[in-house]
Design a protein around this motif. Structure first.
Motif, PDB file in Angstrom:
ATOM      1  N   GLY A  93       0.806  -1.207   0.000  1.00 49.88           N
ATOM      2  CA  GLY A  93       0.000   0.000   0.000  1.00 49.88           C
ATOM      3  C   GLY A  93       0.842   1.260   0.000  1.00 49.88           C
ATOM      4  O   GLY A  93       0.524   2.240  -0.689  1.00 49.88           O
ATOM      5  N   GLN A  94       1.933   1.250   0.758  1.00 47.73           N
ATOM      6  CA  GLN A  94       2.822   2.416   0.796  1.00 47.73           C
ATOM      7  C   GLN A  94       3.507   2.615  -0.557  1.00 47.73           C
ATOM      8  O   GLN A  94       3.674   3.750  -1.012  1.00 47.73           O
ATOM      9  N   GLN A  95       3.886   1.536  -1.207  1.00 48.72           N
ATOM     10  CA  GLN A  95       4.487   1.654  -2.530  1.00 48.72           C
ATOM     11  C   GLN A  95       3.502   2.272  -3.515  1.00 48.72           C
ATOM     12  O   GLN A  95       3.868   3.112  -4.336  1.00 48.72           O
ATOM     13  N   GLN A  96       2.238   1.839  -3.441  1.00 48.86           N
ATOM     14  CA  GLN A  96       1.260   2.405  -4.361  1.00 48.86           C
ATOM     15  C   GLN A  96       1.048   3.896  -4.095  1.00 48.86           C
ATOM     16  O   GLN A  96       0.955   4.697  -5.029  1.00 48.86           O
ATOM     17  N   ARG A  97       0.990   4.272  -2.824  1.00 51.43           N
ATOM     18  CA  ARG A  97       0.827   5.693  -2.505  1.00 51.43           C
ATOM     19  C   ARG A  97       2.009   6.510  -3.015  1.00 51.43           C
ATOM     20  O   ARG A  97       1.836   7.608  -3.553  1.00 51.43           O
ATOM     21  N   ALA A  98       3.208   5.979  -2.850  1.00 50.29           N
ATOM     22  CA  ALA A  98       4.399   6.684  -3.328  1.00 50.29           C
ATOM     23  C   ALA A  98       4.374   6.820  -4.851  1.00 50.29           C
ATOM     24  O   ALA A  98       4.730   7.871  -5.401  1.00 50.29           O
ATOM     25  N   ALA A  99       3.952   5.761  -5.546  1.00 48.40           N
ATOM     26  CA  ALA A  99       3.875   5.811  -7.007  1.00 48.40           C
ATOM     27  C   ALA A  99       2.829   6.818  -7.471  1.00 48.40           C
ATOM     28  O   ALA A  99       3.039   7.555  -8.442  1.00 48.40           O
ATOM     29  N   LEU A 100       1.699   6.858  -6.780  1.00 47.07           N
ATOM     30  CA  LEU A 100       0.666   7.837  -7.112  1.00 47.07           C
ATOM     31  C   LEU A 100       1.170   9.260  -6.872  1.00 47.07           C
ATOM     32  O   LEU A 100       0.953  10.156  -7.702  1.00 47.07           O
ATOM     33  N   ALA A 101       1.820   9.466  -5.742  1.00 42.78           N
ATOM     34  CA  ALA A 101       2.347  10.793  -5.426  1.00 42.78           C
ATOM     35  C   ALA A 101       3.366  11.228  -6.478  1.00 42.78           C
ATOM     36  O   ALA A 101       3.371  12.396  -6.900  1.00 42.78           O
ATOM     37  N   ARG A 102       4.232  10.318  -6.902  1.00 42.42           N
ATOM     38  CA  ARG A 102       5.229  10.646  -7.939  1.00 42.42           C
ATOM     39  C   ARG A 102       4.547  11.025  -9.244  1.00 42.42           C
ATOM     40  O   ARG A 102       4.941  11.986  -9.919  1.00 42.42           O
ATOM     41  N   ALA A 103       3.501  10.263  -9.609  1.00 43.16           N
ATOM     42  CA  ALA A 103       2.794  10.543 -10.865  1.00 43.16           C
ATOM     43  C   ALA A 103       2.086  11.889 -10.821  1.00 43.16           C
ATOM     44  O   ALA A 103       1.981  12.583 -11.851  1.00 43.16           O
ATOM     45  N   LEU A 104       1.596  12.283  -9.641  1.00 44.80           N
ATOM     46  CA  LEU A 104       0.829  13.525  -9.512  1.00 44.80           C
ATOM     47  C   LEU A 104       1.703  14.750  -9.264  1.00 44.80           C
ATOM     48  O   LEU A 104       1.241  15.883  -9.426  1.00 44.80           O
ATOM     49  N   ALA A 105       2.959  14.535  -8.900  1.00 41.26           N
ATOM     50  CA  ALA A 105       3.836  15.651  -8.517  1.00 41.26           C
ATOM     51  C   ALA A 105       3.946  16.741  -9.580  1.00 41.26           C
ATOM     52  O   ALA A 105       3.868  17.932  -9.253  1.00 41.26           O
ATOM     53  N   PRO A 106       4.104  16.403 -10.875  1.00 40.91           N
ATOM     54  CA  PRO A 106       4.233  17.471 -11.888  1.00 40.91           C
ATOM     55  C   PRO A 106       2.902  18.090 -12.312  1.00 40.91           C
ATOM     56  O   PRO A 106       2.856  18.831 -13.293  1.00 40.91           O
ATOM     57  N   SER A 107       1.813  17.780 -11.603  1.00 35.96           N
ATOM     58  CA  SER A 107       0.470  18.281 -11.926  1.00 35.96           C
ATOM     59  C   SER A 107       0.074  17.933 -13.365  1.00 35.96           C
ATOM     60  O   SER A 107      -0.161  18.813 -14.199  1.00 35.96           O
ATOM     61  N   PRO A 108      -0.017  16.643 -13.681  1.00 36.00           N
ATOM     62  CA  PRO A 108      -0.341  16.233 -15.056  1.00 36.00           C
ATOM     63  C   PRO A 108      -1.792  16.557 -15.417  1.00 36.00           C
ATOM     64  O   PRO A 108      -2.627  16.812 -14.529  1.00 36.00           O
TER      65      PRO A 108
END
Length: 247
Positions: free
Chosen positions: A143-158
């Motif tokens: 679950g923590q890995q998925q949250r980190a991956a989501l946060a990384r994907a959202l960081a540049p405000s896509p």
């Protein structure tokens, strides 16, 4: 959101040819690509992200052309403003959670800006990763890995979020909880998404529209709203499709 896709791509694997022929248009903000493994769903996602170049056709989001074979347009991945969450999350094993989240905000040379450092900290807090922010991915739970991956994907405000079977690596109880978390995240960040799955429950949880894949072809496209008007639901519809895939 207006999403338009009409692409073809021929691939060879082990001496056999696979033809992807995907075509659909929708104005829904939550699109699910549904079908059995190997039917072309992930290839479509990769084409949208710019990781796979089709042989012909076009891809447009909100009137912006990402790819158009006839007009010689093929926007590089880094300029497409898409966030991508891979099936296995693909976190960089040598970077901490904080560094993973900030990866897309850091220039090739030099340090991350103060503004972007604050953006990373906001995402660390939003996704409840404060206690593991300085740890490497190998120390994280699924679950923590998925949250980190989501946060990384959202960081540049896509402009759009692409998710390739994001729950497949999780056990059933965690899968249910993470579906709820993803639903909350999509609402909080108000971002359109395209999700790949072969799980009818995920279609039911997320889809405003669903493109059904089979053997490289988009076999049909269904609107959850239209299906609801007929007295059925979209989960029931795709379960019937799944029964056709696996008679």
């Amino acid at each position: 959101m207006t999403f338009e896709l009409d692409i073809k791509k021929a691939l060879r694997c082990g001496g056999e040819e696979f033809l992807l022929s995907a075509r659909f248009t929708t104005e829904d903000r939550a699109i699910v690509l549904f079908g059995p493994s190997g039917s072309g769903k992930t290839l479509t996602l990769q084409a949208i992200a710019g990781m796979l170049t089709p042989d012909e056709g076009y891809i447009r989001i909100n009137g912006t052309t990402l790819y158009d074979a006839d007009n010689g347009i093929n926007i590089p991945t880094r300029k497409r403003r898409v966030g991508y969450v891979f099936q296995n999350y693909a976190l960089f094993p040598h970077l901490t959670v904080r560094e993973n989240i900030g990866f897309g905000l850091k220039p090739l040379l030099g340090n991350i800006s103060d503004e972007n450092r604050e953006r990373v900290q906001e995402l660390v807090a939003t996704f409840g990763l404060e206690r593991v922010a300085e740890q490497k991915p190998s120390a994280l739970s699924g679950g923590q890995q998925q949250r980190a991956a989501l946060a990384r994907a959202l960081a540049p405000s896509p402009d759009i979020l692409l998710l390739d079977e994001p729950f497949s690596a999780l056990d059933q109880p965690l899968r249910i909880r993470m579906r709820e978390e993803l639903s909350s995240t999509l609402q909080q960040f108000d971002i359109p998404m395209i999700l790949v799955t072969h799980d009818s429950d995920e279609v039911e949880s997320f889809a405003q529209s669903v493109a059904v894949y089979r053997n490289g072809l988009v076999e049909s496209v269904h609107s959850a709203q239209d299906i609801a008007r007929s007295g059925r639901d979209i989960g029931e519809t795709v379960r019937q499709k799944a029964a056709e895939f696996y008679p």
